[in-house]
Design a protein around this motif. Structure first.
Motif, PDB file in Angstrom:
ATOM      1  N   PRO A 295      -3.184  -0.583   0.925  1.00  0.00           N
ATOM      2  CA  PRO A 295      -1.775  -0.202   0.809  1.00  0.00           C
ATOM      3  C   PRO A 295      -0.957  -0.715   1.998  1.00  0.00           C
ATOM      4  CG  PRO A 295      -3.064   1.658   1.573  1.00  0.00           C
ATOM      5  CD  PRO A 295      -4.039   0.545   1.337  1.00  0.00           C
ATOM      6  N   PRO A 297       2.028   0.451   3.951  1.00  0.00           N
ATOM      7  CA  PRO A 297       2.764   1.723   4.032  1.00  0.00           C
ATOM      8  C   PRO A 297       4.268   1.505   4.182  1.00  0.00           C
ATOM      9  CG  PRO A 297       1.655   1.258   6.111  1.00  0.00           C
ATOM     10  CD  PRO A 297       1.204   0.197   5.154  1.00  0.00           C
ATOM     11  N   THR A 320       2.222  -1.768  -2.404  1.00  0.00           N
ATOM     12  CA  THR A 320       2.859  -0.615  -1.782  1.00  0.00           C
ATOM     13  C   THR A 320       2.175   0.655  -2.277  1.00  0.00           C
ATOM     14  OG1 THR A 320       4.482  -0.245  -3.528  1.00  0.00           O
ATOM     15  CG2 THR A 320       5.043  -1.886  -1.843  1.00  0.00           C
ATOM     16  N   PRO A 321       2.420   1.800  -1.646  1.00  0.00           N
ATOM     17  CA  PRO A 321       1.863   3.049  -2.189  1.00  0.00           C
ATOM     18  C   PRO A 321       2.250   3.273  -3.649  1.00  0.00           C
ATOM     19  CG  PRO A 321       2.640   3.412   0.042  1.00  0.00           C
ATOM     20  CD  PRO A 321       3.079   2.026  -0.333  1.00  0.00           C
ATOM     21  N   ASN A 365       7.787   8.661  -1.383  1.00  0.00           N
ATOM     22  CA  ASN A 365       6.549   8.029  -1.828  1.00  0.00           C
ATOM     23  C   ASN A 365       5.822   8.865  -2.869  1.00  0.00           C
ATOM     24  OD1 ASN A 365       5.919   5.419  -0.441  1.00  0.00           O
ATOM     25  ND2 ASN A 365       6.447   6.666   1.343  1.00  0.00           N
ATOM     26  N   SER A 376      -2.963  10.727  -2.586  1.00  0.00           N
ATOM     27  CA  SER A 376      -1.957   9.959  -1.860  1.00  0.00           C
ATOM     28  C   SER A 376      -2.431   8.526  -1.661  1.00  0.00           C
ATOM     29  CB  SER A 376      -1.687  10.604  -0.497  1.00  0.00           C
ATOM     30  OG  SER A 376      -0.782   9.824   0.246  1.00  0.00           O
ATOM     31  N   PHE A 377      -1.476   7.616  -1.424  1.00  0.00           N
ATOM     32  CA  PHE A 377      -1.787   6.186  -1.330  1.00  0.00           C
ATOM     33  C   PHE A 377      -1.128   5.548  -0.109  1.00  0.00           C
ATOM     34  CE2 PHE A 377      -1.933   7.751  -5.588  1.00  0.00           C
ATOM     35  CZ  PHE A 377      -3.146   7.286  -6.073  1.00  0.00           C
ATOM     36  N   GLN A 378      -0.872   6.359   0.916  1.00  0.00           N
ATOM     37  CA  GLN A 378      -0.191   5.872   2.107  1.00  0.00           C
ATOM     38  C   GLN A 378      -1.101   5.062   3.018  1.00  0.00           C
ATOM     39  OE1 GLN A 378       3.259   6.360   3.218  1.00  0.00           O
ATOM     40  NE2 GLN A 378       3.201   6.402   1.002  1.00  0.00           N
ATOM     41  N   GLN A 379      -2.370   5.386   3.029  1.00  0.00           N
ATOM     42  CA  GLN A 379      -3.296   4.652   3.885  1.00  0.00           C
ATOM     43  C   GLN A 379      -4.683   4.725   3.283  1.00  0.00           C
ATOM     44  OE1 GLN A 379      -2.672   7.337   7.343  1.00  0.00           O
ATOM     45  NE2 GLN A 379      -4.888   7.539   7.391  1.00  0.00           N
TER      46      GLN A 379
END
Length: 625
Positions: A295, A297, A320-321, A365, A376-379
């Motif tokens: 991803p 961020p 992207t996320p 997000n 979650s897909f932030q990191q």
């Protein structure tokens, strides 16, 4: 640093960031303005003489914003901070025209900035996601700025796709006057959230519409402090939008995601074949995706608002996320597993008080909800079910309702410490700690890729939480460092090579305990602003101390418990067979804001008592001679 701790101002729908909120305009008579600027406030580096923002909204939701902004420089730091004007925008749906940029020097000379001093650069905080970022900055190097100068900017910004904005009425330097006006066509309604101290809008009719106007004068500066809430949660922001409810916001998001959703290409490449596990193994599917796809961020509103098709995200191996969330939804869909897409604020704004203020600018997000978990897909390498947004509300795009984030992966640290003493010389001990949630992510990032020399330093840091003189006695063992879905455990033996303090015929020892995050244990006595606890956290510690024969415990740490709005604690001691002490303490912090004043005083007082050495002190009586 986790994704929701990034130092970044939350973007409005049209990415009007803090630079937009802190600029000034200059009247025709420079000498008169200099005279009226008044005495320099004791702590101010600049004074915002005027912030004028005029929005003109069209029937299709596009708008023009005219800024007339003025600031007087009071210190050298003010010159360093404000000699460059910065305006952030998204060039995929916004354009900026600089109408005027000039400096009035202390002797009254007016010096205009030339076009060669205008620059357009990528927003610095999106540098790690430049492949997807459309977030730009207009930068103007204002000429001849010195202490005592007045800088002036006039800018027009044109934006499409809908209207909403968040206007901050308290900045880190005082505001002499700020005016916000919104002109809308006949029949168009605004949804408004205003601070409690602000008067309702002055509404004036105009041909084919209305003008809404808000004004504030002589607003003192906010003194920056660590762990402050976002400006929106400080009671100083005006939120305005043309969205009637959250269902309309959900429709707005769905319309932006249609491009990716319209591509129904099956994800039948090698990755999917590897990831197609048992249908109940949603966690394993998530882990497989996050291992394969990196991803970038970046907030959704900083992109072009046109996500990649899921097949492209997996084929490219990055996105992207939002791209990753859509790919995960498609993988679940192909396995006939129902899921929902939600959008949440990952920059620390709590939406509770804005539940009646629908605005895409409050959402940054996505998370995917499936079978009682939020993903979650932030990191990369987040545990399945951990979002970092505990206590937050998120918007479900399916039904347009705000719903609490599901927190199934709590942030917790449990420590068990044993101590064995001969009553005089060194102490032998061991520690077993289990970390989950945020503490596990932090220690995993700290320890996973260290060289042997770096590992020695990290080990010393962990030992220091036990005692400044503690030294390692044997191997430093960890588990779960390479597996995000598992808690991290730490085990080691140690020696504290010093004699116990002796006075009045007794030995004294302060029982060791790993501390809560340092920012909460070192709060300043005089605090002007609220304190943000950005996530739930539980710290449990049990210390067992064994004495040699003949020694007895003369005094134990005081037992007790208590509860405040954001803090609950309990401690207790017990002695077995006169030589074995077990002391246990449990502290729980709850996500939220501790208000300055009495609430903060009580919070700080409780924290100090919990961590005062005398509250962890034992007295040991040696055997009779």
């Amino acid at each position: 640093m986790t994704f929701n701790q990034r130092f970044k101002t939350v973007l409005s729908p049209f990415i009007l960031i803090i630079s937009l909120l802190a600029m000034l305009s200059l009247s025709a008579c420079s000498h008169e303005i200099l005279r009226q600027a008044g005495k320099k406030p004791a702590t101010a580096d600049a004074i915002n003489l005027l912030i004028s923002k005029e929005y003109t909204v069209s029937r299709d939701g596009s708008y023009d914003l005219h800024l007339h902004l003025q600031r007087r420089i009071l210190t050298y730091k003010g010159k360093k901070d404000f000699a460059d004007f910065k305006l952030t925008y998204n060039n995929s749906y916004q354009s900026v025209t600089i109408n005027r940029a000039q400096t009035t020097t202390p002797d009254g000379a007016v010096i205009a900035a030339s076009e060669k001093e205008y620059h357009d650069i990528q927003a610095p905080w999106t540098a790690g996601a430049s492949i997807y970022s459309h977030c730009r900055q207009k930068v103007i190097n204002l000429p001849s700025v010195t202490v005592g100068s007045i800088i002036e900017i006039e800018v027009t910004l044109h934006s499409r796709l809908g209207f909403w904005t968040s206007e901050t009425f308290r900045l880190t330097n005082p505001i002499r006057q700020k005016v916000v006006s919104v002109t809308v066509p006949e029949g168009m309604k605004l949804t408004v959230f205003r601070p409690s101290w602000m008067e309702p809008a002055d509404i004036q009719p105009r041909s084919e519409g209305k003008i809404y106007r808000w004004e504030a004068r002589d607003v003192p500066a906010v003194i920056p402090e660590q762990m402050m809430p976002a400006a929106e949660n400080m009671g100083s922001c005006l939120l305005v939008s043309t969205f009637a409810d959250w269902r309309q916001v959900a429709e707005w998001y769905r319309s932006r995601l249609n491009q990716a959703e319209s591509s129904r290409e099956l994800l039948d490449n090698d990755f999917v074949k590897q990831a197609k596990l048992d249908r109940s193994s949603v966690d394993k599917l998530y882990e497989s995706l996050m291992q394969r796809v990196t991803p970038h961020p970046i907030d959704f509103l900083e992109t072009e608002l046109k996500p990649q098709p899921p097949a492209a995200t997996i084929a490219k191996g990055h996105g992207t996320p939002t791209d990753l969330a859509l790919a995960f939804c498609r993988l679940l869909e192909q396995q006939q597993i129902p899921a929902a897409l939600l959008f949440v604020n990952t920059n620390g704004i709590m939406l509770d008080e804005f539940s009646r203020s629908p605005s895409p600018g409050l959402l940054t997000n996505p998370v995917v909800r499936c079978r009682g978990r939020d993903y979650s897909f932030q990191q990369q390498e987040l545990p399945p079910g951990f979002t970092g947004c505990e206590g937050q509300l998120a918007l479900d795009l399916n039904d347009g309702r705000l719903k609490p984030i599901i927190t199934t992966f709590s942030s917790r640290r449990t420590s068990h410490i044993t101590l064995r003493s001969n009553g005089q010389g060194s102490i032998e001990g061991s520690l077993h700690a289990v970390l989950s949630g945020r503490p596990a992510i932090a220690i995993r990032e700290q320890l996973r890729y260290l060289t042997p020399a770096e590992m020695q330093v990290a080990t010393s840091q962990v030992l220091h939480t036990i005692d400044p003189l503690a030294v390692l006695n044997g191997p430093f063992k960890t588990t779960g460092i390479d597996t995000p879905g598992r808690p991290v455990t730490i085990d080691f033996d140690f020696t504290i090579p010093r004699e116990l303090a002796f006075a009045g015929g007794s030995y004294f020892l302060n029982l060791p305990t790993p501390a809560l995050p340092e920012e909460y244990t070192g709060c300043r006595e005089q605090r002007r602003n609220p304190l943000l606890i950005d996530a739930d956290f539980t710290d449990e510690v049990e210390v067992q101390m064994v004495l040699p024969p003949g020694f007895t415990f003369k005094a134990l740490p005081a037992a007790g418990n208590g509860q405040l709005t954001n803090l609950v604690w309990k401690s207790a001691s017990r002695v077995k067979n006169a030589t074995t002490l077990t002391w246990a303490r449990n502290i729980t912090l709850t996500h939220g804001v501790v208000q300055a004043g009495e609430a903060y005083r009580q919070f700080r007082e409780a924290m100090i008592k919990l961590y005062q050495p005398e509250n962890r002190m034992v007295m040991i009586k040696p055997p009779a001679p």
